[in-house]
Design a protein around this motif. Structure first.
Motif, mmCIF file in Angstrom:
data_model
loop_
_atom_site.group_PDB
_atom_site.id
_atom_site.type_symbol
_atom_site.label_atom_id
_atom_site.label_comp_id
_atom_site.label_asym_id
_atom_site.label_seq_id
_atom_site.Cartn_x
_atom_site.Cartn_y
_atom_site.Cartn_z
ATOM 1 N N MET A 88 15.883 82.053 -65.165
ATOM 2 C CA MET A 88 17.098 81.169 -65.954
ATOM 3 C C MET A 88 18.109 80.586 -64.844
ATOM 4 S SD MET A 88 19.723 82.045 -69.182
ATOM 5 C CE MET A 88 18.990 83.288 -69.607
ATOM 6 N N LYS A 89 18.546 79.598 -64.934
ATOM 7 C CA LYS A 89 19.478 79.037 -64.190
ATOM 8 C C LYS A 89 20.950 79.104 -64.723
ATOM 9 C CE LYS A 89 19.071 75.231 -61.887
ATOM 10 N NZ LYS A 89 18.989 73.618 -61.791
ATOM 11 N N ILE A 90 21.719 80.176 -64.248
ATOM 12 C CA ILE A 90 23.226 80.132 -64.685
ATOM 13 C C ILE A 90 24.208 79.908 -63.736
ATOM 14 C CG2 ILE A 90 24.912 82.057 -65.413
ATOM 15 C CD1 ILE A 90 22.369 84.003 -66.196
ATOM 16 N N LEU A 91 25.090 79.084 -64.277
ATOM 17 C CA LEU A 91 26.182 78.637 -63.578
ATOM 18 C C LEU A 91 27.499 79.492 -63.853
ATOM 19 C CD1 LEU A 91 28.035 76.703 -62.063
ATOM 20 C CD2 LEU A 91 28.042 75.307 -63.940
ATOM 21 N N TYR A 92 28.173 80.157 -62.959
ATOM 22 C CA TYR A 92 29.195 81.137 -62.924
ATOM 23 C C TYR A 92 30.380 80.303 -62.400
ATOM 24 C CZ TYR A 92 31.887 85.687 -62.849
ATOM 25 O OH TYR A 92 32.680 86.560 -63.080
#
Length: 121
Positions: A1-5
């Protein structure tokens, strides 16, 4: 999964990025709300973890803008706050956040919230 923090504190970024990467997520970083909005538009993450106290554009406003745009409105957003004042959760949810958590991050709890918002992610 691609997570933007979206987080301006480098220590917080280092810790959470390492933990999320260890469990198999791709982590993108933005240092302020404006950069977070731009990366969400170009990178199309599966989920956004949004600090609320950010320079340039704060997390509440960044979330409102993301939820107003057709291309980013369906991306789940988890708000993070170190202040945890009464009403912060409600304010974050009213801005469009899908969930809310506090700092320091309890990683097990945050992971549960991520899995609840993006099943199978």
């Amino acid at each position: 999964m691609k997570i933007l923090y979206v987080e301006d504190n480098e220590d917080n970024v280092d810790i959470l990025e390492m933990r999320l990467t260890q469990i198999g997520h791709e982590v993108l970083i933005a240092g302020d709300g404006e950069e977070g909005i731009a990366k969400a538009q170009t990178e199309h993450p599966d989920l956004i973890i949004m600090d609320l106290s950010l320079p340039v554009v704060d997390g509440w406003e960044a979330t409102r803008r993301l939820k107003a745009m057709p291309e980013t409105r369906d991306i789940p957003v988890i708000a993070l706050s170190a202040h945890a004042m009464a009403g912060d959760r409600e304010k974050a949810l009213a801005a469009g956040c899908d969930d809310y958590d506090t700092k320091p991050v309890d990683f097990r709890r945050l992971r549960g919230k991520i899995e609840a918002l993006v099943p199978g992610g």
